[in-house]
Design an enzyme around this catalytic site. Structure first.
Site, PDB file in Angstrom:
ATOM      1  N   HIS A 230      -1.518   0.676  -1.585  1.00 30.51           N
ATOM      2  CA  HIS A 230      -2.144   0.054  -2.754  1.00 30.51           C
ATOM      3  C   HIS A 230      -2.279  -1.462  -2.564  1.00 30.51           C
ATOM      4  O   HIS A 230      -3.374  -2.025  -2.673  1.00 30.51           O
ATOM      5  CB  HIS A 230      -1.294   0.361  -3.993  1.00 30.51           C
ATOM      6  N   GLU A 231      -1.179  -2.101  -2.233  1.00 28.13           N
ATOM      7  CA  GLU A 231      -1.213  -3.565  -2.075  1.00 28.13           C
ATOM      8  C   GLU A 231      -2.066  -3.964  -0.871  1.00 28.13           C
ATOM      9  O   GLU A 231      -2.695  -5.022  -0.878  1.00 28.13           O
ATOM     10  CB  GLU A 231       0.203  -4.141  -1.968  1.00 28.13           C
TER      11      GLU A 231
ATOM     12  N   HIS B 219      -5.530  -4.423  -2.040  1.00 33.29           N
ATOM     13  CA  HIS B 219      -5.728  -5.748  -2.642  1.00 33.29           C
ATOM     14  C   HIS B 219      -5.856  -6.814  -1.544  1.00 33.29           C
ATOM     15  O   HIS B 219      -6.701  -7.707  -1.611  1.00 33.29           O
ATOM     16  CB  HIS B 219      -4.537  -6.114  -3.532  1.00 33.29           C
TER      17      HIS B 219
ATOM     18  N   GLU C 130      -8.594  -3.844  -8.608  1.00 28.90           N
ATOM     19  CA  GLU C 130      -7.893  -2.559  -8.673  1.00 28.90           C
ATOM     20  C   GLU C 130      -8.735  -1.441  -8.046  1.00 28.90           C
ATOM     21  O   GLU C 130      -8.190  -0.465  -7.538  1.00 28.90           O
ATOM     22  CB  GLU C 130      -7.541  -2.240 -10.133  1.00 28.90           C
TER      23      GLU C 130
HETATM   24 ZN    ZN Z   1      -2.994  -3.120  -8.204  1.00 28.43          ZN
END
Ligand code: ZN
Length: 489
Positions: free
Chosen positions: A254-255, A258, A284
């Protein structure tokens, strides 16, 4: 703008340090240091002369195309400037003070699972948010002013439409799956997985996906996040649970999503207000795309599972790739948002959105919040929180003065599917590439379509430019129905 950007980056670095390595004794001094840098950055930015510079720059760039870096820089900076100027310094200060106090009270109230302890503090925070919304201005609903801070241009009328479509698709799907919860098990993920090995595997996957560690790093923190000080220095954090593999694994993916976004912003935009993601929702969409659409897909594990098995030979000895795929996609209506699966997650968000909009628009008294929360949990997820800590007090956002923030999580989910559908239409080899551990075709497409633009375009503009469509809930619902319809027969 470059100086403002430097001051903000310095404040962000202090904040990164606070959440990773700073000894707890440093907290009080650190709060002052960050506040000073932020005040300097804000003061430089909202000064009178900037107004006239922006005016001059606007006339100088009038002949340039809308897409050009310079025209976009002037356009977006003007928008930021007018917003920042609309908030009186006294309110900025009061918001900062009340939210840092609010956090403390919330921590205590959550610890004792007693909403009553937090009620009057929350009332003060809600009142301040109303004042803030009125300063920022709005056309239809007060909530829109708050939402615009995180998702520029988005309004609650559009959210209501999107969420109604989403709810119409999700609630029946959750009910159907709830009849078959036992058909998917995840015990295999709940064994001892040494943290050192989890770290190595997570970093390997991040690197495979394209995270450039010569321009970034990963550390540990209580709450995972991504921050950047330039696109050649992007930091992510993760947290480990030795007894539950998905926490750090999917947290890292997830990170990484980003971070790939931040690393992909055009170097030409460095040290300008455009050098970051365009909104929380678009940000997101990138993290969710890599975490879920890639990271929880069968194709990804065709490539990654043999490597995971080599990392944890004893734990995964008897687990087939298919059993592993089902385990990481197990659905269960649960109390806590951050632990929710792909299917139920957005119902948690809708509930928060509906309640916070009612709070700032005066149609829900703060005192009635816990009951309203529990009622919606029953309606949407079919479960009732046994106490406030597992219910209305679970998230930090409201105590931190973040109203209008929650919807961006769901927007990110919706946008991720629209972008991924488009990517696969333009580059049909992407699914097979992923099965071979070849992520660069997807990353290149994202770089070209989304990342390099930084904040040049508004979120809706960007989605439209890339996909040719408006933001819609239907592609996301179709994706869930296809994937989970198959997993749960
Ligand atoms: Zn996030």
């Amino acid at each position: 703008m470059a100086e403002v950007s430097d001051l903000k980056a310095a404040a962000a670095l202090l904040s990164w340090d606070q959440q990773t390595y700073m000894p707890s004794g440093g907290a009080a001094a650190r709060a002052e240091q960050i506040a000073t840098l932020e005040k300097l950055a804000h003061g430089r930015f909202v000064s009178e002369e900037v107004d006239s510079w922006l005016e001059d720059a606007a006339s100088e760039t009038r002949a340039l195309s809308y897409d050009s870096d310079d025209a976009s820089l002037v356009r977006l900076t003007r928008r930021d400037y007018d917003k920042a100027r609309s908030i009186p310094p006294s309110l900025v200060e009061e918001l900062a003070r009340r939210t840092s106090l609010g956090m403390e009270v919330w921590v205590k109230a959550r610890g004792r699972s007693d909403f009553g302890l937090f009620r009057s503090t929350l009332q003060t925070l809600v009142d301040l948010q109303r004042e803030l919304a009125d300063c920022l201005g709005y056309r239809e609903r007060r909530y829109d002013a708050l939402l615009d801070q995180y998702e520029p241009g988005m309004r609650s009328a559009e959210l209501d439409r999107l969420f109604a479509d989403l709810k119409g698709g999700l609630v029946p799907l959750v009910q159907d799956i709830s009849q078959k919860l036992e058909s998917v098990q995840d015990e295999v993920l709940r064994q001892s997985f040494p943290i050192e090995k989890q770290t190595t595997f997570g970093l390997e996957m991040a690197q495979e996906m394209g995270f450039d560690f010569t321009g970034g790093r990963q550390d540990q923190s209580v709450h995972p996040f991504c921050t950047s000080f330039s696109n050649r220095d992007v930091r992510i954090t993760t947290r480990f649970d030795e007894r539950f593999l998905p926490s750090a694994l999917f947290g890292t993916l997830h990170e990484t999503g980003h971070a790939l976004y931040e690393q992909g912003v055009s170097p030409a935009l460095e040290r300008t207000p455009l050098s970051s993601g365009t909104s929380l929702g678009i940000h997101e969409s990138q993290s969710r795309l890599w975490e879920n659409l890639v990271g929880r897909s069968r194709g990804f594990w065709k490539f990654a599972y043999p490597r995971l098995q080599r990392t944890f030979p004893r734990q995964l000895a008897g687990c087939s790739p298919e059993a592993f795929y089902r385990a990481i996609n197990r659905v269960e209506p649960s109390l806590i948002r951050v632990e929710a699966d792909e299917v139920t997650y957005n119902l948690h968000i809708m509930l928060r959105y509906e309640l916070e909009a009612q709070l700032v628009e005066d149609s829900l008294p703060v005192a009635d919040l816990p009951e309203a929360w529990n009622g919606k949990m029953r309606d949407y997820l079919g479960i009732t929180p046994p106490n406030d800590a597992l219910g209305v007090l679970q998230d930090v956002h409201w105590s931190h003065g973040l109203f209008g923030y929650f919807p961006t999580y769901s927007l990110g989910n919706l946008i991720s599917v629209q972008l991924y559908d488009r990517a696969r239409r333009e580059v049909p080899s992407i699914p097979e590439d992923i099965e071979r551990g070849e992520f660069s075709p997807l990353l290149s497409w994202l770089r070209e379509s989304v990342h390099r633009h930084g904040r040049k375009f508004m979120p809706a503009e960007l989605v439209h430019r890339v996909t040719g469509e408006e933001l819609r809930a239907e592609p996301f619902v179709s994706y869930l129905k296809a994937k989970y319809g198959e997993i749960y027969s």
